[in-house]
Each structure stands twice: as C-alpha cells, then as structure tokens.
Design a protein around this motif. Sequence first.
Motif, mmCIF file in Angstrom:
data_model
loop_
_atom_site.group_PDB
_atom_site.id
_atom_site.type_symbol
_atom_site.label_atom_id
_atom_site.label_comp_id
_atom_site.label_asym_id
_atom_site.label_seq_id
_atom_site.Cartn_x
_atom_site.Cartn_y
_atom_site.Cartn_z
ATOM 1 N N ARG A 114 0.853 -1.191 0.000
ATOM 2 C CA ARG A 114 0.000 0.000 0.000
ATOM 3 C C ARG A 114 0.882 1.232 0.000
ATOM 4 O O ARG A 114 1.810 1.343 0.801
ATOM 5 C CB ARG A 114 -0.921 0.026 1.221
ATOM 6 N N GLY A 115 0.582 2.166 -0.880
ATOM 7 C CA GLY A 115 1.208 3.475 -0.880
ATOM 8 C C GLY A 115 0.161 4.504 -0.502
ATOM 9 O O GLY A 115 -0.981 4.424 -0.948
ATOM 10 N N GLY A 137 5.650 7.272 -4.717
ATOM 11 C CA GLY A 137 5.642 6.737 -6.072
ATOM 12 C C GLY A 137 7.011 6.272 -6.514
ATOM 13 O O GLY A 137 7.146 5.265 -7.228
ATOM 14 N N ALA A 163 4.233 2.656 -12.215
ATOM 15 C CA ALA A 163 3.812 3.301 -10.967
ATOM 16 C C ALA A 163 2.721 4.335 -11.228
ATOM 17 O O ALA A 163 1.787 4.469 -10.431
ATOM 18 C CB ALA A 163 5.008 3.942 -10.276
ATOM 19 N N HIS A 220 -0.372 3.317 -9.232
ATOM 20 C CA HIS A 220 -0.400 4.023 -7.936
ATOM 21 C C HIS A 220 -1.014 5.412 -8.063
ATOM 22 O O HIS A 220 -2.036 5.696 -7.450
ATOM 23 C CB HIS A 220 1.003 4.113 -7.341
ATOM 24 N N HIS A 221 -0.397 6.283 -8.826
ATOM 25 C CA HIS A 221 -0.879 7.662 -8.967
ATOM 26 C C HIS A 221 -0.372 8.217 -10.297
ATOM 27 O O HIS A 221 0.800 8.010 -10.628
ATOM 28 C CB HIS A 221 -0.358 8.522 -7.800
ATOM 29 N N ILE A 223 7.533 2.926 -4.883
ATOM 30 C CA ILE A 223 6.698 1.925 -5.547
ATOM 31 C C ILE A 223 7.307 1.537 -6.895
ATOM 32 O O ILE A 223 7.323 0.353 -7.261
ATOM 33 C CB ILE A 223 5.246 2.421 -5.664
#
Length: 146
Positions: free
Chosen positions: A19-20, A102, A123, A127-128, A105
């Motif tokens: 989890r980020g 990020g 990523a 992630h984002h 990750i």
Amino acid sequence: MNAPRLHGAIRLPDGTWIRGRGLRHPAPDGPPPDFGLYLGTSRLRRRHEDLLTWPSHWIDWPDFLLPRDRDDAVRRIRALHERARAGEAVEVACGGGVGRTGTVIACLAVLSGLPPSDAVTWAREHHHPRAVETPWQRRWVTRFPR
C-alpha cells in the motif's frame, strides 16, 4: 498470492501486495499494516510518528528530492519488498503519497522484475498518475539496483 489485507493496496508485477499512501490524508479503513516505511524529514516525522503504532522505519528524504543516504534507502526498500513477499501487510508513505512514495513503488516494481525503463510508467498507471514527480527521482528509479 493472496488478496491484499490492507485497504488500497496494489499488486506489484511479481504478485506482492503493497500500500502506498500520503500521511497528510486520513488513514485508510481496515486493519493497520504489519510494517511501514515512511519517507520524509524530521519535521514530517514529528508530525506523524505518534500516530504510527505499528513497527516502522523512516528514511530521511526531503520532498521533491532524493534520500539523504542512498545506501540505507536501497537496503530499506529491499527489506520492505522482502517483508511483503513473506506475506506481511506493508505500506510506504510520505506526506502527499505521490512523489517519494511513487518513487519507492517504482523501485519495488523493479525488484519485482519489471525493467527499470518501465517502472515509472507502471507506478503512474497503478499508484498515482503523477508518481515519481521529478527528473532526478525518475533517474534514481532507472538506476535502482536490482
């Protein structure tokens, strides 16, 4: 590998869950992590450390920059990946959860077998969209030692 135990976790290319998140945002619902790796200066640490009641480690990493101690950061990121591979519920977080998080990750994706040249794009997709914010962070990912 099993489904994630942590709300908001993503699956790395090797099947490992991580989890980020951003520490400035409310903590996600659900159980706490087994371990957390946190990225920031002493100021961010002072603001948030008392709320982190699980085992954790901090990397001294100023916003928009790179870790102050590269070798320590590489060791800690590798150790986080090993914890996740062993089935621990782990998270990585910085203040906003985008640039430094990020970057880690993306490095975890490299450790998961993704070519370094693809890790930033991965990523950003998983992630984002703005993960790995600066040119030096992107370069750091492409040079991250497997």
